[in-house]
Enzyme design. Structure first.
Site, short mmCIF file in Angstrom:
data_model
loop_
_atom_site.label_atom_id
_atom_site.label_comp_id
_atom_site.label_asym_id
_atom_site.label_seq_id
_atom_site.Cartn_x
_atom_site.Cartn_y
_atom_site.Cartn_z
CG LEU A 183 -1.95 -1.09 1.39
CD1 LEU A 183 -2.73 -0.88 2.69
CD2 LEU A 183 -2.89 -1.14 0.20
CE LYS A 241 5.23 9.68 2.28
NZ LYS A 241 6.55 10.21 1.85
CG PHE A 301 6.05 4.47 10.54
CD1 PHE A 301 6.90 4.45 9.44
CD2 PHE A 301 4.87 3.75 10.47
CE1 PHE A 301 6.56 3.74 8.30
CE2 PHE A 301 4.52 3.04 9.34
CZ PHE A 301 5.37 3.03 8.25
NE ARG A 321 4.96 13.71 9.26
CZ ARG A 321 5.84 13.39 10.20
NH1 ARG A 321 5.80 13.99 11.39
NH2 ARG A 321 6.76 12.48 9.96
CB ALA A 367 18.17 5.35 18.31
CG ASP A 422 16.30 -3.96 17.44
OD1 ASP A 422 15.75 -2.86 17.59
OD2 ASP A 422 17.19 -4.17 16.60
#
Length: 359
Positions: free
Chosen positions: A69, A72, A94, A101, A135, A166
């Site tokens: 997808l 935007k 993200f 946004r 980071a 992680d």
């Protein structure tokens, strides 16, 4: 049917923490829809490859469905809205602010699916002075204090062998999501989870950073039992240039080994504070270097001591223990997968197929 059959996850994560979390859900029967950009998760390109896929990508994305997808575009946004309507869990990785946004922050997704369990995984969390600082794992380890104690005798920190921040985030996110699923079953309400790699790894220092946690000075590796200051929690070189490890600090192991080496006089040294065991450590260094690693493995066979040879990954994966417990599994396409650590007795686990991009 897996324990999570019937749960649908919309997964917008890439690389390590998020995919590690959602593959564990897919392994237990959840439907995981991996939303990827046109180029795909960058892990798809990470070598080495086996059976047409990156080993990294396959091991963290097996059993998922891939959907491409463009978030935007209006078409891409509309498609994601439809996916959200049927989702139980929404996971994104993200930087803070990106999802807002794009129009898919928690409040927006909640409008589409009121009981959604929404999980954001980031380096430092959605708020705070470091929230927007870029980071990956090692930078997080550096800023939490872990890298400082990942050092050698010279005090020089080295690149960690495991991406602990992680993986800590992936496990923490998984735990939080499953808690939220249980809570939703009771109350009907969803949840928003702000999972930070920084927050996730920091509790792992409770056994080593006590003095700093209590408000005092930071501990130094050479004076910590778990970080190199004790003879019986230490790595030693062998005659063939390989290494062995003593990994049990209990005094019974010191008594057993030192008695077998006819050096009972050193037992009191093993009872000393970490950082004060130099004579014992030197004796063990001088001793272990007299035989090869495999000779020591044989010698220790009848000794009740927490001892282990230091193996590389090839050696480790070839160990009988791996085969006996079916930890390295071959998929239907011939590719190898490390089995999930969460497996239920009496249930056979078979790796799901690795998704092609967009399928």
């Amino acid at each position: 049917m897996g324990k999570l059959s019937g749960i649908t996850v919309v997964d917008l994560t890439q690389f390590l923490p998020g995919p590690m979390m959602t593959v564990m859900m897919a392994d237990q029967g959840a439907r995981v829809i991996k939303v990827e950009p046109q180029a795909g998760d960058p892990a798809r390109m990470m070598e080495p490859n086996e059976a047409g896929h990156s080993v990294w990508f396959a091991n963290l994305n097996r059993g998922k469905e891939s959907v491409v997808l463009d978030l935007k575009s209006e078409e891409g946004k509309a498609a994601l809205v439809e996916l959200c309507k049927g989702a139980d869990v929404f996971v994104e990785g993200f930087r803070p602010g990106v999802m807002k946004r794009l129009g898919f922050d928690y409040d927006a997704v909640k409008q589409v699916k009121p009981d959604i369990i929404y999980c954001s995984i980031s380096a430092f969390g959605q708020e705070g002075p470091l929230a927007h600082h870029p980071a990956h794992d090692m930078a997080v380890q550096a800023l939490t204090g872990f890298l400082a104690v990942n050092d050698g005798p010279d005090g020089m920190p080295v690149v960690p062998g495991a991406p602990s921040a992680d993986m800590a985030a992936g496990l923490t996110a998984l735990s939080a999501v499953l808690m939220a699923v249980v809570g939703r079953d009771r109350t009907g309400e969803g949840a928003y989870i702000d999972c930070a790699m920084f927050d996730s790894i920091l509790p792992w220092c409770a056994h080593t950073a006590g003095s700093a946690i209590a408000g005092g000075e930071s501990p130094v590796s050479a004076s910590q039992r778990s970080l190199g200051g004790a003879g019986f929690y230490q790595v030693y070189q062998t005659a063939d240039g390989k290494h062995v490890a003593l990994g049990g600090r209990e005094i019974k192991f010191a008594r057993n080994l030192l008695a077998a080496l006819k050096r009972e006089d050193l037992i009191p040294h093993a009872e000393r504070e970490a950082g004060e065991q130099g004579e014992l450590i030197q004796f063990l260094r001088d001793t272990f270097v007299t035989r090869t690693r495999d000779e020591w493995v044989e010698w220790f066979t009848d000794k009740d001591v927490a001892f282990a040879p230091v193996l590389n990954f090839r050696d480790a994966l070839d160990e009988p223990h791996i085969a006996e417990r079916r930890i390295l599994v071959e998929g239907s396409d011939g590719a190898h997968h490390i089995a999930p650590p969460i497996r239920f007795v009496g249930e056979e686990w078979i790796p799901g197929a690795t998704p092609e991009l967009g399928r």
